[in-house]
Design an enzyme around this catalytic site. Sequence first.
Site: not given
Length: 318
Positions: A109-111, A138, A142, A181
């Site tokens: 994820s870009s998170c 989260y 990831k 989202h």
Amino acid sequence: MSHATRIFVAGSSTLIGAALVRRLQDRDDYTLVPEPGAAEPSLFDPAALDAFFAQARPEYVVHAAGPSGGIAANVRRGAELAHDNLLITAHLFDAARRHGVERLLYLASSCCYPRECHQPMRVEDLWSGPLEPTNEPYAAAKLAGLALAQAYRRQYGVDFRVGIPANAFGPGDDFDPAEAHVIPSLMARLETARQNSDPAVTVWGTGQPRREFVFADDLADACLFVLEHLDCPEVINLGGGGDVSIGELARLLAETVGYHGRLEFDASKPDGMPRKALDCGPLLALGFRPATDLSAGLRATYRWYRSQLEAVETSHVA
């Protein structure tokens, strides 16, 4: 490939997983296992997963499974999101390794990138600073999956690759107005406001943060492109469409839906990361280009969403 490669899309009911299944059904060089529509093995059950791999013998795996959500979901259910993602990734990686899967693509994820990150975000920037607090559990889960994939490569010599997607959206998304989202959540609320002729819709945050979005079918194409390239980097960003501010996105969504009321930004709500734009130079250098711009993707998503609403309305009348 000289034969139809057996491929398992873990998380075939997720937005990205479903898009991958659609793409793979049109390809004669892949065979989906299990067959489309058949039940997946539970990723929470190592014994069931082991039995599936022994019977189905997938050669390629795409890990598109795991729960996710918007800022509200991450604030309310951070432990659940982190726990479930950690558990299924550990189970899936181990089963794939033990059963000799030739190639696996894990979608992170870009998170995973730090809150205050160099923009656009490069793979080299991972681990360079603290994560965004609103989705830290989260994101950490990831990021742990990313690290685990790399550790499996080093220790076992397996071909586990990592893709870091931009914010995906499209048909089949979760349109929960409270926890989804930003695109499906706001689209659902704008559609309700349009139908009710509400004078205003509130948007979380200042509208200033910037995000990069990728249409789900384009992301599916990027996943297969990365999976098939022998010279693909170990970790690669998946996007390439540029970024927009949340304010710009809200106005574009209102136009797509046909809502003509006011957009009111609530600065008391969290913005999340100031900007999330991916450096997709390595992907573009391999020759990949996303086919769908943001406006076209939003229109396609809205058509699908309206069709679902109309189907529910018809069933209630019947």
